[in-house]
Design a protein around this motif. Structure first.
Motif, PDB file in Angstrom:
ATOM      1  N   LEU A 107     -30.334   3.952  29.215  1.00  0.00           N
ATOM      2  CA  LEU A 107     -31.304   4.843  29.821  1.00  0.00           C
ATOM      3  C   LEU A 107     -32.417   5.164  28.820  1.00  0.00           C
ATOM      4  CD1 LEU A 107     -28.821   7.134  31.757  1.00  0.00           C
ATOM      5  CD2 LEU A 107     -29.980   5.060  32.525  1.00  0.00           C
ATOM      6  N   SER A 108     -33.278   6.090  29.166  1.00  0.00           N
ATOM      7  CA  SER A 108     -34.471   6.333  28.349  1.00  0.00           C
ATOM      8  C   SER A 108     -34.129   6.764  26.925  1.00  0.00           C
ATOM      9  CB  SER A 108     -35.351   7.392  29.013  1.00  0.00           C
ATOM     10  OG  SER A 108     -34.608   8.599  29.200  1.00  0.00           O
ATOM     11  N   ASP A 109     -33.114   7.651  26.760  1.00  0.00           N
ATOM     12  CA  ASP A 109     -32.813   8.163  25.425  1.00  0.00           C
ATOM     13  C   ASP A 109     -31.349   8.030  25.029  1.00  0.00           C
ATOM     14  OD1 ASP A 109     -31.928   9.911  27.305  1.00  0.00           O
ATOM     15  OD2 ASP A 109     -32.549  11.738  26.251  1.00  0.00           O
ATOM     16  N   HIS A 110     -30.549   7.425  25.880  1.00  0.00           N
ATOM     17  CA  HIS A 110     -29.141   7.285  25.539  1.00  0.00           C
ATOM     18  C   HIS A 110     -28.516   6.124  26.311  1.00  0.00           C
ATOM     19  CE1 HIS A 110     -28.902   9.525  29.303  1.00  0.00           C
ATOM     20  NE2 HIS A 110     -27.625   9.188  29.387  1.00  0.00           N
ATOM     21  N   SER A 111     -27.296   5.795  25.916  1.00  0.00           N
ATOM     22  CA  SER A 111     -26.530   4.749  26.596  1.00  0.00           C
ATOM     23  C   SER A 111     -25.423   5.389  27.420  1.00  0.00           C
ATOM     24  CB  SER A 111     -25.912   3.780  25.580  1.00  0.00           C
ATOM     25  OG  SER A 111     -26.910   3.133  24.833  1.00  0.00           O
ATOM     26  N   GLU A 112     -25.101   4.750  28.527  1.00  0.00           N
ATOM     27  CA  GLU A 112     -24.050   5.242  29.406  1.00  0.00           C
ATOM     28  C   GLU A 112     -23.019   4.139  29.591  1.00  0.00           C
ATOM     29  OE1 GLU A 112     -24.403   7.732  33.354  1.00  0.00           O
ATOM     30  OE2 GLU A 112     -24.493   5.592  33.820  1.00  0.00           O
ATOM     31  N   LEU A 113     -21.766   4.420  29.244  1.00  0.00           N
ATOM     32  CA  LEU A 113     -20.661   3.480  29.413  1.00  0.00           C
ATOM     33  C   LEU A 113     -19.733   4.014  30.497  1.00  0.00           C
ATOM     34  CD1 LEU A 113     -19.749   2.706  25.682  1.00  0.00           C
ATOM     35  CD2 LEU A 113     -21.354   1.507  27.172  1.00  0.00           C
ATOM     36  N   VAL A 114     -19.369   3.143  31.424  1.00  0.00           N
ATOM     37  CA  VAL A 114     -18.516   3.537  32.537  1.00  0.00           C
ATOM     38  C   VAL A 114     -17.325   2.588  32.601  1.00  0.00           C
ATOM     39  CG1 VAL A 114     -18.356   3.920  35.020  1.00  0.00           C
ATOM     40  CG2 VAL A 114     -20.508   4.402  33.818  1.00  0.00           C
ATOM     41  N   TYR A 150     -18.611   3.142  44.811  1.00  0.00           N
ATOM     42  CA  TYR A 150     -17.721   4.302  44.654  1.00  0.00           C
ATOM     43  C   TYR A 150     -16.687   3.945  43.592  1.00  0.00           C
ATOM     44  CZ  TYR A 150     -14.279   7.918  45.594  1.00  0.00           C
ATOM     45  OH  TYR A 150     -13.392   8.974  45.467  1.00  0.00           O
ATOM     46  N   LEU A 151     -16.607   4.762  42.526  1.00  0.00           N
ATOM     47  CA  LEU A 151     -15.687   4.515  41.419  1.00  0.00           C
ATOM     48  C   LEU A 151     -14.503   5.465  41.513  1.00  0.00           C
ATOM     49  CD1 LEU A 151     -18.260   4.226  38.472  1.00  0.00           C
ATOM     50  CD2 LEU A 151     -17.348   2.404  39.931  1.00  0.00           C
ATOM     51  N   GLN A 152     -13.322   4.913  41.304  1.00  0.00           N
ATOM     52  CA  GLN A 152     -12.087   5.703  41.341  1.00  0.00           C
ATOM     53  C   GLN A 152     -11.446   5.681  39.961  1.00  0.00           C
ATOM     54  OE1 GLN A 152      -9.456   4.637  44.545  1.00  0.00           O
ATOM     55  NE2 GLN A 152      -7.678   5.606  43.580  1.00  0.00           N
ATOM     56  N   ASN A 153     -10.973   6.850  39.518  1.00  0.00           N
ATOM     57  CA  ASN A 153     -10.388   7.000  38.181  1.00  0.00           C
ATOM     58  C   ASN A 153     -11.358   6.480  37.119  1.00  0.00           C
ATOM     59  OD1 ASN A 153      -8.039   8.110  39.244  1.00  0.00           O
ATOM     60  ND2 ASN A 153      -7.032   6.108  39.412  1.00  0.00           N
ATOM     61  N   ALA A 154     -12.523   7.091  37.064  1.00  0.00           N
ATOM     62  CA  ALA A 154     -13.591   6.630  36.174  1.00  0.00           C
ATOM     63  C   ALA A 154     -13.704   7.520  34.944  1.00  0.00           C
ATOM     64  CB  ALA A 154     -14.924   6.623  36.924  1.00  0.00           C
ATOM     65  N   HIS A 155     -14.084   6.889  33.837  1.00  0.00           N
ATOM     66  CA  HIS A 155     -14.402   7.600  32.604  1.00  0.00           C
ATOM     67  C   HIS A 155     -15.819   7.207  32.202  1.00  0.00           C
ATOM     68  CE1 HIS A 155     -10.017   7.818  32.600  1.00  0.00           C
ATOM     69  NE2 HIS A 155     -10.126   8.850  31.762  1.00  0.00           N
ATOM     70  N   ILE A 156     -16.663   8.214  31.979  1.00  0.00           N
ATOM     71  CA  ILE A 156     -18.065   7.975  31.669  1.00  0.00           C
ATOM     72  C   ILE A 156     -18.366   8.548  30.290  1.00  0.00           C
ATOM     73  CG2 ILE A 156     -20.452   8.397  32.366  1.00  0.00           C
ATOM     74  CD1 ILE A 156     -19.472   8.719  35.207  1.00  0.00           C
ATOM     75  N   TYR A 157     -18.995   7.728  29.459  1.00  0.00           N
ATOM     76  CA  TYR A 157     -19.354   8.120  28.096  1.00  0.00           C
ATOM     77  C   TYR A 157     -20.883   8.103  27.975  1.00  0.00           C
ATOM     78  CZ  TYR A 157     -14.464   6.919  27.273  1.00  0.00           C
ATOM     79  OH  TYR A 157     -13.081   6.840  27.336  1.00  0.00           O
ATOM     80  N   ASP A 158     -21.477   9.263  27.710  1.00  0.00           N
ATOM     81  CA  ASP A 158     -22.911   9.372  27.431  1.00  0.00           C
ATOM     82  C   ASP A 158     -23.094   9.445  25.918  1.00  0.00           C
ATOM     83  OD1 ASP A 158     -23.868   9.301  30.023  1.00  0.00           O
ATOM     84  OD2 ASP A 158     -23.571  11.455  30.309  1.00  0.00           O
ATOM     85  N   LEU A 159     -23.715   8.430  25.341  1.00  0.00           N
ATOM     86  CA  LEU A 159     -23.834   8.319  23.893  1.00  0.00           C
ATOM     87  C   LEU A 159     -25.298   8.425  23.490  1.00  0.00           C
ATOM     88  CD1 LEU A 159     -21.351   5.341  23.326  1.00  0.00           C
ATOM     89  CD2 LEU A 159     -20.869   7.810  23.333  1.00  0.00           C
ATOM     90  N   TYR A 160     -25.586   9.391  22.594  1.00  0.00           N
ATOM     91  CA  TYR A 160     -26.944   9.610  22.089  1.00  0.00           C
ATOM     92  C   TYR A 160     -26.972   9.211  20.611  1.00  0.00           C
ATOM     93  CZ  TYR A 160     -27.719  12.357  26.317  1.00  0.00           C
ATOM     94  OH  TYR A 160     -27.841  12.761  27.621  1.00  0.00           O
ATOM     95  N   PRO A 161     -27.469   8.016  20.284  1.00  0.00           N
ATOM     96  CA  PRO A 161     -27.442   7.563  18.879  1.00  0.00           C
ATOM     97  C   PRO A 161     -28.189   8.496  17.930  1.00  0.00           C
ATOM     98  CG  PRO A 161     -27.960   5.745  20.365  1.00  0.00           C
ATOM     99  CD  PRO A 161     -28.028   7.004  21.171  1.00  0.00           C
ATOM    100  N   LYS A 162     -29.295   9.104  18.380  1.00  0.00           N
ATOM    101  CA  LYS A 162     -30.101   9.961  17.509  1.00  0.00           C
ATOM    102  C   LYS A 162     -29.628  11.415  17.504  1.00  0.00           C
ATOM    103  CE  LYS A 162     -34.259   7.131  17.987  1.00  0.00           C
ATOM    104  NZ  LYS A 162     -35.718   7.113  18.355  1.00  0.00           N
ATOM    105  N   PRO A 194     -25.874  12.741  17.946  1.00  0.00           N
ATOM    106  CA  PRO A 194     -24.438  12.591  18.265  1.00  0.00           C
ATOM    107  C   PRO A 194     -23.810  13.835  18.861  1.00  0.00           C
ATOM    108  CG  PRO A 194     -24.961  11.704  16.085  1.00  0.00           C
ATOM    109  CD  PRO A 194     -26.166  12.451  16.539  1.00  0.00           C
ATOM    110  N   LEU A 195     -24.348  15.015  18.564  1.00  0.00           N
ATOM    111  CA  LEU A 195     -23.754  16.236  19.088  1.00  0.00           C
ATOM    112  C   LEU A 195     -23.910  16.342  20.607  1.00  0.00           C
ATOM    113  CD1 LEU A 195     -24.834  18.821  16.342  1.00  0.00           C
ATOM    114  CD2 LEU A 195     -22.615  17.676  16.634  1.00  0.00           C
ATOM    115  N   LYS A 196     -24.815  15.554  21.183  1.00  0.00           N
ATOM    116  CA  LYS A 196     -25.030  15.585  22.624  1.00  0.00           C
ATOM    117  C   LYS A 196     -24.109  14.615  23.377  1.00  0.00           C
ATOM    118  CE  LYS A 196     -29.232  15.686  24.124  1.00  0.00           C
ATOM    119  NZ  LYS A 196     -30.659  15.330  24.352  1.00  0.00           N
ATOM    120  N   ASN A 197     -23.297  13.867  22.638  1.00  0.00           N
ATOM    121  CA  ASN A 197     -22.394  12.915  23.287  1.00  0.00           C
ATOM    122  C   ASN A 197     -21.434  13.646  24.227  1.00  0.00           C
ATOM    123  OD1 ASN A 197     -23.617  10.958  21.780  1.00  0.00           O
ATOM    124  ND2 ASN A 197     -21.942  10.701  20.313  1.00  0.00           N
ATOM    125  N   GLN A 198     -21.188  13.022  25.380  1.00  0.00           N
ATOM    126  CA  GLN A 198     -20.321  13.630  26.387  1.00  0.00           C
ATOM    127  C   GLN A 198     -19.358  12.603  26.945  1.00  0.00           C
ATOM    128  OE1 GLN A 198     -22.676  15.456  29.442  1.00  0.00           O
ATOM    129  NE2 GLN A 198     -23.705  16.881  28.065  1.00  0.00           N
TER     130      GLN A 198
END
Length: 359
Positions: A180-187, A207-219, A221-225
């Motif tokens: 995405l514009s400022d971060h990466s999203e892993l699903v 439609y995703l079932q039993n999903a895990h989503i990782y929002d990674l902000y390289p610049k 890191p405290l915003k990672n979710q």
């Protein structure tokens, strides 16, 4: 007037046939490059057809001159083989009058080529860039197969499916990465099923079932979710796709005339040179159409094809040299038409010079 209409008719018939054949071959060639993406679901079929049509429109300012060149060569060669040119000479019709008839028809074709190059070509390039840009982010998830990494054209999206039962069925163990514009999203999802929209033939929502989503902000890191969800709807086209960047081939003629950028000047010279090339190639076919007694058609067409190939390569090279500053903007690309004009003049005067030398 009768001779002019007759020659025009003799040239127009093979011109239509040759241009149609070249158009069909080029359309299939343009389509072949994207067939794999369309079959894999990375490009909708309608987008594939539209892009192929736009590429054909872009190529017309090259296909029409070569078609006219071959048509004049073929038509006058046939008239010479049937001794019709000899009969015309006996009736007092000079080679200069034949040349004027060919030149008149070439001027009409050159006007059409100039309009295509100046207006239709940049429009087609602009539309094709937009379609290609959108195709890089559109996706028919219904057609995705297991065991294949699907990557968008710009690398901003990657999808992998471990297992899937049949076309359009639910997928197991799915991996999706989106930049995405400022971060990466892993699903990561245990199960994914397409959501069908009756108003859209290409399905881009799942439609995703039993999903895990990782929002990674390289610049930052405290915003990672990390988000875990038993059920989640994902839109594959949700990323901000922006718009295609500027390119000289999509610029208007007025913009190119005002620009001092080398790439813009190279594009302007190309557009202005296409009608001139059309006329010069038609005139080049006149001396090349002369055949010696019992000379085969291959002996006449082989040098004609070699001359055109050399001219096209010289045009393309000169355009690239101007674009990157290796050749001054003057004479720039005009080196190629000037060279062709000198070759045409030399071939046209050669028979008279040879007769004078023998005398």
């Amino acid at each position: 007037m009768v001779i002019t209409r007759y020659l025009t008719s003799e040239i127009a018939k093979p011109l239509a046939a040759i241009l149609g054949l070249l158009g069909v071959l080029f359309a299939f060639y343009a389509m072949a490059g994207s067939l794999a993406d369309s079959a894999a679901g990375l490009m909708p079929p309608l987008t594939l057809l539209a892009l192929s049509g736009l590429k054909l429109l872009i190529a017309l300012d090259v296909l029409i001159p070569i078609a006219l060149y071959l048509s004049v060569l073929l038509a006058l060669g046939r008239l010479g083989s049937a001794s019709e040119t000899t009969a015309m000479a006996a009736l007092g019709i000079s080679p200069a009058e034949l040349a004027r008839a060919v030149l008149g028809f070439a001027l009409l074709v050159a006007v059409a080529v100039g309009l295509l190059s100046a207006f239709a070509r940049p429009w087609a390039y602009r539309e094709s860039h937009v379609l290609s840009w959108r195709a890089a982010f559109s996706l028919d998830v219904d057609a995705l197969r297991a065991g294949i990494f699907y990557t968008s054209a710009d690398g901003s999206r990657v999808i992998f499916i471990t297992h899937r039962d049949g076309h359009g069925g639910p997928a197991q163990d799915v991996f999706v990465r989106r930049q995405l514009s400022d971060h990466s999203e892993l699903v990561f999802a245990q199960l994914a099923a397409p959501l069908h929209d009756p108003n859209a033939p290409a399905t881009d929502r799942v439609y995703l079932q039993n999903a895990h989503i990782y929002d990674l902000y390289p610049k930052a890191p405290l915003k990672n979710q990390i988000l875990a969800s038993q059920g989640l709807e994902l839109n594959a086209d949700e990323a901000a796709i922006g718009t295609p960047g500027y390119s000289p081939v999509v610029a208007s003629l007025w913009h190119l005339l005002q620009s001092r950028d080398a790439a813009d000047i190279a594009e302007l010279q190309w557009r202005l040179s296409t009608p001139i090339s059309t006329i010069l190639l038609a005139l080049l076919a006149l001396p090349l159409s002369r055949a010696r007694p019992r000379q085969s058609r291959l002996a006449r067409f082989l040098p004609a094809v070699l001359l055109y190939t050399g001219y096209y390569l010289l045009c393309s090279a000169a355009r690239t040299w101007v674009q990157f500053g290796h050749l001054p903007v003057f004479p720039g690309l005009w080196v190629a038409p000037l060279t062709l004009a000198l070759v045409t003049l030399g071939l046209s005067l050669w028979p008279a010079l040879a007769r004078r030398r023998r005398a």
